[in-house]
Scaffold this motif. Structure first.
Motif, short mmCIF file in Angstrom:
data_model
loop_
_atom_site.label_atom_id
_atom_site.label_comp_id
_atom_site.label_asym_id
_atom_site.label_seq_id
_atom_site.Cartn_x
_atom_site.Cartn_y
_atom_site.Cartn_z
N ARG A 293 0.85 -1.19 0.00
CA ARG A 293 0.00 0.00 0.00
C ARG A 293 0.89 1.24 0.00
NH1 ARG A 293 -0.70 2.86 4.63
NH2 ARG A 293 0.27 2.03 6.52
N SER A 294 0.32 2.35 -0.42
CA SER A 294 1.08 3.59 -0.56
C SER A 294 0.86 4.50 0.65
CB SER A 294 0.66 4.33 -1.83
OG SER A 294 1.33 5.57 -1.94
N GLU A 295 1.94 5.12 1.12
CA GLU A 295 1.89 6.14 2.17
C GLU A 295 2.56 7.39 1.62
OE1 GLU A 295 2.32 3.54 6.33
OE2 GLU A 295 3.85 5.00 5.74
N ALA A 296 1.89 8.53 1.71
CA ALA A 296 2.47 9.79 1.25
C ALA A 296 2.07 10.89 2.21
CB ALA A 296 2.01 10.13 -0.16
N CYS A 400 9.38 -3.00 1.70
CA CYS A 400 9.19 -1.55 1.71
C CYS A 400 10.12 -0.92 0.69
CB CYS A 400 9.48 -1.00 3.11
SG CYS A 400 9.41 0.80 3.22
N ARG A 401 9.65 0.07 -0.01
CA ARG A 401 10.52 0.83 -0.90
C ARG A 401 10.12 2.30 -0.85
NH1 ARG A 401 9.21 -0.22 -7.27
NH2 ARG A 401 7.04 0.50 -7.32
N ARG A 402 11.11 3.14 -0.99
CA ARG A 402 10.90 4.59 -0.92
C ARG A 402 10.85 5.17 -2.32
NH1 ARG A 402 12.20 7.05 3.92
NH2 ARG A 402 13.34 8.83 3.11
N ARG A 403 9.72 5.76 -2.63
CA ARG A 403 9.70 6.62 -3.80
C ARG A 403 10.41 7.92 -3.40
NH1 ARG A 403 6.84 5.23 -8.25
NH2 ARG A 403 5.44 3.42 -8.09
N SER A 404 10.44 8.88 -4.29
CA SER A 404 11.19 10.10 -4.03
C SER A 404 10.77 10.72 -2.69
CB SER A 404 10.94 11.10 -5.17
OG SER A 404 11.66 12.28 -4.96
N SER A 405 11.68 10.68 -1.73
CA SER A 405 11.42 11.19 -0.37
C SER A 405 12.62 12.00 0.10
CB SER A 405 11.17 10.04 0.60
OG SER A 405 10.07 9.24 0.21
N GLY A 406 12.35 13.00 0.90
CA GLY A 406 13.46 13.82 1.40
C GLY A 406 12.96 15.19 1.82
N CYS A 407 13.87 16.16 1.74
CA CYS A 407 13.49 17.48 2.24
C CYS A 407 14.09 18.59 1.40
CB CYS A 407 13.90 17.64 3.70
SG CYS A 407 15.66 17.51 3.99
N LEU A 408 13.37 19.70 1.38
CA LEU A 408 13.80 20.95 0.77
C LEU A 408 14.14 21.91 1.90
CD1 LEU A 408 14.02 22.66 -1.88
CD2 LEU A 408 11.65 23.31 -1.51
N HIS A 424 7.27 9.42 0.88
CA HIS A 424 6.43 8.68 -0.05
C HIS A 424 6.97 7.26 -0.14
CE1 HIS A 424 4.28 8.53 -4.24
NE2 HIS A 424 3.67 7.82 -3.32
N THR A 425 6.27 6.32 0.47
CA THR A 425 6.74 4.93 0.52
C THR A 425 5.63 3.98 0.10
OG1 THR A 425 6.08 4.69 2.84
CG2 THR A 425 8.33 5.43 2.40
#
Length: 720
Positions: A293-296, A400-408, A424-425
């Protein structure tokens, strides 16, 4: 504001005068200040005017150095400061005033020249990009006849995509060129590059944990999925660069976009529009695997740390896992593909593994194999992005895999930064225990809100640790700034040791004792040898998690209060608990470090000291403590090295049971019940080679269950 005759006229007509005046200002700043002096009677003008002549007063080297140093701290001193400075330097207050005016004028001119140079460079860059885009468009072919395409035959979207692809390809080529210098080299061979990177240790033990091999082995040792991953092959590296560049583009748009990508959900929360996401980002890591399932989530905050230090922490696995020790149970950099350019982390690219946790053995950890990419977008804006590399290791059965995640990260004045965090995982979390499922499904367990809440709290803690003066709120047992810093460093090691040992990390082997329901006690043993930070022998760890129908803030306030300690702490034997030292390290009064003395009712027992740290933010709270030796603590209080104080931390992790909402429908985390994890560490034998007895396990099991019953009885009596 300074006097008009000391200001530079920046109009084009007077450029020569400006240049000559600037030279005068430079001379005055370095050598002295000018004063006006009336001429003698023989030099009087016949018309009655009193012309003035310049007289330069040459300052000494010491006077210049002192004023330069003061200018760095305060460019606009008031009358009182100028008088005090003039008295110290043996100058007239007016001389000091003119020196500061000239210095400000000089700095303003230098700043404007610098800005002009930057604008010229940006203009040239835009001109070159414009020419490149024109060339790209002119080389486009018609899809029907194969001939050159007229600009009008291409849709706006197609033009935009061609331009965007050209720009991304240029960035990929640039990063690939940088990475080509270092690919294939082990981390040890990159040690000679360390002098190119900024060295700004926070001096709080953040980067010193590598000194204790036993501790690092426990934290960063690899088993299960993480142990099966090795560094990327040469053939993989170009693909990794391309994935990282696309992920950075995606992160920037995710962090800055509004509707329709992010839409308003219930109770003023943001929800990712999955359909819009799939339409917008076609260069991602592929479709969501079956069963996941997706978590964002997205969250922002202003934190008290410079963008430079934030980037350094994120790009160093040790510092990153220390600051976020409640979330990151283990982290390792497998290979550095690029160290960045120009002496900073701009363009830095590294392949990593990490394990993310919730502080409970009932929630499986999330293991990730990913690339981390750092980029400076403008002088004041940086971004750090992670994206999974599971496609490069198809044999890995990751859940589990991470789509583009991080910080500005955007620079703000006075050492602050604005941080926008995106998580976004995609995860298969069907093995999460039922009592934690609402929390995990809400996104609070691993989402952006928890990362930002932890970062904000840790930034406040670091700012407090660097304070030179001891706040009046600190109790008088701490008499020096060195002693204060040593205690904070010892408390940080205690918290980190607790957090890395309380979760369901695959580095741990938990054994469940026979029980029923969710109150099962899980135990594990480990041998402590040659570790100055822990007592030698057999250490037994025990933990249990349970739900309680009391708001998490109330549970936290009860457990951190030394006046209530005798109601649940069996080992204090009902003795009176006195707070000897108190260090506030955040805006919330619950964020503090305390040194407690337990005065036992049994006079034959020696008094015992307890080091305790309590910390809380909007997504969770901790109360962590450890008994400490009085003689060792005296050394720490005098500013001695805290790394050799033996600690076995125990404590509590308090989480909300899910998102609650206040009367106005606003998200109010922790307004419902609480998920409480109780964890103990006990030295059952000082000889590491002996076998653990069943009696020791039974004793610890009884101790933890009795503590749980006491806590439930105490906090629920006022919460019917």
């Amino acid at each position: 504001m300074f006097d008009s005759h000391h200001m530079l006229d920046m109009t084009p007509k007077s450029s020569e005068n400006d240049l000559s005046k600037l030279k005068d200002d430079d001379y005055e700043t370095k050598s002295g200040t000018e004063t006006m002096e009336a001429p003698s009677g023989d030099d009087q003008d016949p018309s009655g005017q009193r012309p003035k002549k310049k007289r330069y007063h040459r300052h000494t080297q010491r006077q210049i150095q002192e004023m330069e140093a003061f200018f760095q701290e305060c460019p606009h001193p008031d009358d009182k400061q100028r008088k005090e400075l003039s008295r110290e330097l043996g100058l007239d207050p007016l001389q000091v005033k003119f020196w500061f005016q000239n210095k400000r004028t000089q700095m303003k001119a230098q700043h404007e020249r610098s800005e002009n140079s930057i604008l010229k460079a940006e203009n040239e860059k835009l001109r070159m990009e414009n020419n490149r885009y024109k060339e790209a468009l002119s080389s486009a072919s018609c899809p029907n006849c194969g001939g050159p395409a007229a600009l009008g035959e291409m849709s706006f979207d197609e033009q935009h995509l061609r331009i965007e692809n050209a720009r991304l390809r240029e960035e990929i080529d640039r990063i690939s060129g940088i990475a080509a210098k270092y690919v294939g080299k082990p981390l040890s061979s990159l040690s000679n590059l360390s002098h190119h990177l900024p060295s700004r240790s926070l001096d709080l033990g953040v980067s010193n944990y590598g000194a204790h091999s036993g501790f690092v082995g426990e934290m960063f040792g690899a088993t299960a999925l993480l142990g099966a991953v090795t560094g990327p092959t040469e053939a993989d590296k170009p693909m990794i660069v391309e994935v990282a560049v696309a992920a950075m583009e995606e992160l920037m748009r995710m962090a800055q976009a509004g509707e329709p990508l992010w839409i308003q959900g219930e109770n003023n929360t943001e929800v990712l529009n999955e359909e819009e996401y799939l339409r917008t980002f076609t260069r991602g890591i592929g479709p969501r695997p079956l069963g996941m399932r997706s978590e964002a989530s997205r969250e922002s905050a202003v934190v008290i740390m410079s963008h430079v230090n934030l980037v350094e922490i994120l790009m160093d696995a040790n510092q990153w896992s220390t600051i976020f020790c409640g979330i990151v149970s283990r982290a390792m950099t497998l290979e550095v593909l690029s160290t960045g350019v120009a002496g900073n982390y701009n363009g830095a690219l590294q392949v990593m593994t990490a394990e993310f946790q919730v502080p409970s053995p009932l929630v499986p950890t999330r293991e990730n194999y990913f690339v981390r990419y750092c980029k400076q977008h403008t002088d004041a804006t940086w971004a750090v992005v992670d994206v999974s590399l599971d496609s490069l290791c198809p044999s890995l059965m990751s859940k589990c895999r991470r789509r583009s995640s991080g910080c500005l990260i955007q620079e703000l004045p006075n050492g602050y930064s604005n941080v926008v965090w995106v998580e976004h995982t995609e995860v298969d979390d069907r093995s999460v225990h039922n009592i934690y499922r609402p929390l995990v499904n809400s996104g609070l367990a691993f989402g952006a809100k928890r990362w930002v809440g932890t970062l904000d709290r840790q930034c406040e803690r670091l700012a407090s640790s660097m304070a030179i003066n001891i706040p009046t709120g600190d109790l008088c047992v701490i008499t020096t700034p060195e002693g204060r810093k040593s205690i904070l460093k010892l408390a940080e090691r205690m918290v980190m040791s607790f957090c890395t040992g309380v979760g369901a990390s695959t580095a741990h082997t938990w054994t469940t004792l026979s029980a029923t329901g969710s109150d099962d006690v899980r135990v594990m043993t480990r041998k402590s040898m040659d570790d100055p930070g822990r007592p030698p022998g057999i250490v037994l760890s025990a933990a249990t998690s349970f739900w309680i129908p009391v708001p998490s803030k109330k549970v936290f306030d009860f457990l951190k209060d030394e006046n209530h300690r005798s109601e649940w702490d069996i080992l204090s034997n009902g003795g009176q608990v006195q707070e000897m030292a108190h260090i506030a390290n955040g805006r919330d009064p619950g964020n503090c470090v305390s040194l407690l003395r337990v005065n036992s009712t049994n006079s034959s027992q020696s008094n015992m000291l307890i080091l305790q740290e309590s910390c809380t933010d909007s997504t969770g709270s901790y109360v962590i403590y450890a008994p400490v030796d009085i003689s060792a603590m005296n050394i720490v209080l005098s500013g001695g090295d805290p790394d050799y104080v033996a600690l076995l931390p125990s404590g509590f992790a308090i989480l909300p049971d899910g998102p609650g909402y206040g009367p106005a429908g606003i998200l109010d985390v922790g307004s419902g019940g609480s998920l409480l994890t109780v964890a103990f560490q006990i030295l059952v034998d000082s000889v590491p080679s002996v076998k653990l007895s069943l009696g020791s396990v039974a004793t610890v099991n009884s101790l933890i269950k009795c503590t749980v019953e006491r806590i439930k009885a105490a906090v629920m009596c006022d919460n019917p």
